[in-house]
Write a protein that holds these residues in place. Structure first.
Motif, PDB file in Angstrom:
ATOM      1  N   UNK A  57       0.814  -1.284   0.116  1.00 40.80           N
ATOM      2  CA  UNK A  57       0.070   0.005   0.112  1.00 40.80           C
ATOM      3  C   UNK A  57       0.773   1.262   0.120  1.00 40.80           C
ATOM      4  N   UNK A  58       1.866   1.264   0.783  1.00 44.38           N
ATOM      5  CA  UNK A  58       2.936   2.263   0.571  1.00 44.38           C
ATOM      6  C   UNK A  58       3.512   2.613  -0.737  1.00 44.38           C
ATOM      7  N   UNK A  59       3.839   1.338  -1.406  1.00 44.15           N
ATOM      8  CA  UNK A  59       4.308   1.623  -2.788  1.00 44.15           C
ATOM      9  C   UNK A  59       3.265   2.226  -3.806  1.00 44.15           C
ATOM     10  N   UNK A  60       2.034   1.732  -3.439  1.00 41.67           N
ATOM     11  CA  UNK A  60       0.822   2.208  -4.372  1.00 41.67           C
ATOM     12  C   UNK A  60       0.144   3.707  -3.796  1.00 41.67           C
ATOM     13  N   UNK A  61       0.831   4.207  -2.760  1.00 41.42           N
ATOM     14  CA  UNK A  61       0.352   5.614  -2.357  1.00 41.42           C
ATOM     15  C   UNK A  61      -1.007   5.482  -1.810  1.00 41.42           C
ATOM     16  N   UNK A  62      -1.338   4.251  -1.242  1.00 42.07           N
ATOM     17  CA  UNK A  62      -2.583   4.099  -0.802  1.00 42.07           C
ATOM     18  C   UNK A  62      -2.833   3.870   0.974  1.00 42.07           C
ATOM     19  N   UNK A  63      -1.720   4.222   1.499  1.00 38.86           N
ATOM     20  CA  UNK A  63      -1.683   4.115   3.073  1.00 38.86           C
ATOM     21  C   UNK A  63      -2.139   5.430   3.593  1.00 38.86           C
ATOM     22  N   UNK A  64      -3.230   5.573   4.476  1.00 38.42           N
ATOM     23  CA  UNK A  64      -3.946   6.694   4.807  1.00 38.42           C
ATOM     24  C   UNK A  64      -3.085   7.266   6.140  1.00 38.42           C
ATOM     25  N   UNK A  65      -3.469   8.290   6.065  1.00 41.37           N
ATOM     26  CA  UNK A  65      -2.590   8.757   7.517  1.00 41.37           C
ATOM     27  C   UNK A  65      -2.953   8.456   8.977  1.00 41.37           C
ATOM     28  N   UNK A  66      -4.354   7.866   8.715  1.00 36.07           N
ATOM     29  CA  UNK A  66      -4.955   7.276   9.831  1.00 36.07           C
ATOM     30  C   UNK A  66      -4.418   5.916  10.274  1.00 36.07           C
ATOM     31  N   UNK A  67      -3.598   5.441   9.515  1.00 30.58           N
ATOM     32  CA  UNK A  67      -2.909   4.185   9.714  1.00 30.58           C
ATOM     33  C   UNK A  67      -3.771   2.882   9.365  1.00 30.58           C
ATOM     34  N   UNK A  68      -3.222   1.810  10.181  1.00 30.93           N
ATOM     35  CA  UNK A  68      -4.070   0.421   9.676  1.00 30.93           C
ATOM     36  C   UNK A  68      -4.799   0.097  11.059  1.00 30.93           C
ATOM     37  N   UNK A  69      -5.887  -0.706  10.694  1.00 32.09           N
ATOM     38  CA  UNK A  69      -6.720  -1.541  11.670  1.00 32.09           C
ATOM     39  C   UNK A  69      -7.021  -2.933  11.514  1.00 32.09           C
ATOM     40  N   UNK A  70      -6.773  -3.631  12.502  1.00 30.41           N
ATOM     41  CA  UNK A  70      -7.180  -5.163  12.357  1.00 30.41           C
ATOM     42  C   UNK A  70      -7.966  -5.535  13.505  1.00 30.41           C
ATOM     43  N   UNK A  71      -8.640  -6.842  13.232  1.00 29.92           N
ATOM     44  CA  UNK A  71      -9.193  -7.450  14.359  1.00 29.92           C
ATOM     45  C   UNK A  71      -8.567  -8.884  14.189  1.00 29.92           C
ATOM     46  N   UNK A  72      -8.282  -9.329  15.447  1.00 28.47           N
ATOM     47  CA  UNK A  72      -7.468 -10.485  15.658  1.00 28.47           C
ATOM     48  C   UNK A  72      -7.575 -11.314  16.955  1.00 28.47           C
ATOM     49  N   UNK A  86       7.431  -0.844  12.364  1.00 26.82           N
ATOM     50  CA  UNK A  86       8.724  -0.886  11.517  1.00 26.82           C
ATOM     51  C   UNK A  86       8.613   0.072  10.380  1.00 26.82           C
ATOM     52  N   UNK A  87       7.289   0.431   9.796  1.00 28.42           N
ATOM     53  CA  UNK A  87       7.200   1.264   8.914  1.00 28.42           C
ATOM     54  C   UNK A  87       6.595   2.614   9.251  1.00 28.42           C
ATOM     55  N   UNK A  88       6.650   2.710  10.616  1.00 27.65           N
ATOM     56  CA  UNK A  88       6.170   4.084  11.199  1.00 27.65           C
ATOM     57  C   UNK A  88       4.637   4.376  10.868  1.00 27.65           C
ATOM     58  N   UNK A  89       3.863   3.433  11.037  1.00 25.77           N
ATOM     59  CA  UNK A  89       2.416   3.399  10.710  1.00 25.77           C
ATOM     60  C   UNK A  89       1.615   3.503  11.938  1.00 25.77           C
ATOM     61  N   UNK A  90       0.607   4.336  12.275  1.00 21.19           N
ATOM     62  CA  UNK A  90      -0.355   3.966  13.418  1.00 21.19           C
ATOM     63  C   UNK A  90      -0.999   2.635  13.256  1.00 21.19           C
ATOM     64  N   UNK A  91      -1.217   1.944  14.460  1.00 22.40           N
ATOM     65  CA  UNK A  91      -2.065   0.603  14.254  1.00 22.40           C
ATOM     66  C   UNK A  91      -3.023   0.705  15.435  1.00 22.40           C
ATOM     67  N   UNK A  92      -4.398   0.269  15.096  1.00 24.10           N
ATOM     68  CA  UNK A  92      -5.279  -0.020  16.133  1.00 24.10           C
ATOM     69  C   UNK A  92      -5.568  -1.556  15.921  1.00 24.10           C
ATOM     70  N   UNK A  93      -5.732  -2.247  17.221  1.00 20.77           N
ATOM     71  CA  UNK A  93      -5.797  -3.717  17.172  1.00 20.77           C
ATOM     72  C   UNK A  93      -6.956  -3.979  17.783  1.00 20.77           C
ATOM     73  N   UNK A  94      -8.034  -4.727  17.256  1.00 24.73           N
ATOM     74  CA  UNK A  94      -9.266  -5.092  18.098  1.00 24.73           C
ATOM     75  C   UNK A  94      -9.098  -6.577  18.277  1.00 24.73           C
ATOM     76  N   UNK A  95      -9.312  -6.701  19.639  1.00 27.07           N
ATOM     77  CA  UNK A  95      -9.187  -8.279  19.990  1.00 27.07           C
ATOM     78  C   UNK A  95     -10.422  -8.717  21.013  1.00 27.07           C
ATOM     79  N   UNK A  96     -10.710 -10.057  20.936  1.00 27.18           N
ATOM     80  CA  UNK A  96     -11.691 -10.370  21.745  1.00 27.18           C
ATOM     81  C   UNK A  96     -11.228 -10.216  23.316  1.00 27.18           C
ATOM     82  N   UNK A  97     -12.231 -10.011  24.217  1.00 30.47           N
ATOM     83  CA  UNK A  97     -11.919  -9.707  25.654  1.00 30.47           C
ATOM     84  C   UNK A  97     -11.342 -11.190  26.226  1.00 30.47           C
ATOM     85  N   UNK A  98     -11.425 -12.200  25.373  1.00 32.45           N
ATOM     86  CA  UNK A  98     -10.723 -13.595  25.860  1.00 32.45           C
ATOM     87  C   UNK A  98      -9.217 -13.726  25.338  1.00 32.45           C
ATOM     88  N   UNK A  99      -8.977 -12.783  24.504  1.00 34.06           N
ATOM     89  CA  UNK A  99      -7.253 -12.766  24.164  1.00 34.06           C
ATOM     90  C   UNK A  99      -6.649 -13.216  25.239  1.00 34.06           C
TER      91      UNK A  99
END
Length: 316
Positions: A57-72, A86-99
């Motif tokens: 996404x960085x190569x394609x110019x499609x990495x937003x300033x709000x970063x990346x979000x994932x459920x895991x 490593x790439x200096x991108x903000x990350x928000x991670x959503x996990x179950x309460x049982x993680x």
């Protein structure tokens, strides 16, 4: 569109120098090796897909300033947080309460914003989707993304290169199917059989094969924190359709015993997901031929080792 070997080759170029090359370890059998992917950054193969996704996404110019979000359930989130750092991108991670607490603590150490919600991966996924819609963050899926699957496929590429004598069969645990998709794509190109192992209580891939397409399944397994996807990705089914893939189901008791045996006999401390692949061989649910060269993928180091000893080494 199905994953292609070219997708995996492109991922190998993007991730070179960022991920750790896999180490292949000899076992008690001269024709059986273990791919120690639990030594990968953040403890699993998922670092490969996470780096490939963000780099592409960085190569394609499609990495937003709000970063990346994932459920895991934990491991994909750890990989995403590590790659983002490593790439200096903000990350928000959503996990179950049982993680598992060890995985949640790891996310905080990597600098991610961590949101715990619900009791299953599906609950975290819903919350992540709402966050992406509200902020415009890049949505990273734990397994259902071609870039993530292609990154995972680089593992198989390395296994073929560094296993002495070549590979006839690879044994791998399956959750949502991201690793299976990438691995089977490369395996098909080289005529390698894939043994796709799932817990009996978390069998989205086997259920999809029986139904002729992805279906939701109930999840209840000791390995559910890593292999607890309700539904397998179509990418995995497409890759499996063009490869020699054999599905195998193992019990929780076999998984627990295999994990303990890996520690007691080899001093390998892995999580239940890694032991799921080993359990298929320990229990004789897949029996290699006399001359068959087998590699078992041991993936998942994010575990609390305090329950590993002492105890019975096997369930047989």
């Amino acid at each position: 569109m199905p994953l292609s070997p070219a997708d995996v080759e492109a991922a190998a170029v993007r991730t070179a120098g960022l991920v750790r090359p896999v180490v292949v370890l000899p076992t008690d059998s001269p024709r059986h090796w273990s791919a120690a992917e639990f030594l990968q950054h953040t403890g699993t193969f998922k670092a490969r897909g996470a780096v490939n996704l963000l780099a592409a996404h960085r190569e394609a110019g499609s990495l937003p300033p709000t970063g990346v979000a994932i459920a895991s359930g934990g491991n994909a989130g750890l990989a995403c947080a590590w790659a983002a750092a490593r790439l200096d991108v903000p990350a928000t991670v959503f996990v179950p309460g049982t993680a598992p607490a060890v995985k949640v603590a790891g996310l905080h150490r990597l600098g991610a914003r961590v949101v715990q919600v619900g009791t299953e991966y599906a609950h975290a996924a819903e919350a992540a989707a709402e966050h992406v819609a509200a902020t415009g963050a890049l949505a990273s899926h734990a397994y259902d993304d071609p870039l993530v699957a292609a990154g995972a496929g680089t593992l198989m590429r390395e296994v073929l290169t560094c296993t002495p004598g070549g590979v006839d069969t690879v044994v791998v645990a399956v959750g949502g199917g991201g690793l299976l998709a990438g691995l089977a794509t490369v395996a098909a190109q080289h005529g390698v059989r894939v043994i796709a192992v799932e817990p009996e209580g978390s069998c989205a891939f086997s259920a999809a094969l029986a139904a002729g397409g992805p279906v939701d399944v109930a999840v209840s397994s000791v390995a559910a924190d890593s292999l607890g996807a309700r539904r397998v990705t179509q990418l995995a089914l497409d890759a499996a359709a063009s490869a020699d893939v054999v599905p195998v189901l193992v019990s929780d008791a076999a998984i627990v015993a295999a994990r303990r045996r890996l520690w007691q006999e080899h001093r390998l401390a892995v999580e239940h997901a890694a032991a799921t692949a080993q359990a298929a061989l320990d229990e004789g649910l897949y029996s290699p031929g006399d001359d068959e060269r087998v590699v078992t993928v041991l993936c998942g180091a994010n575990t609390d080792p305090s329950d590993l000893a002492p105890g019975p080494a096997t369930s047989r």
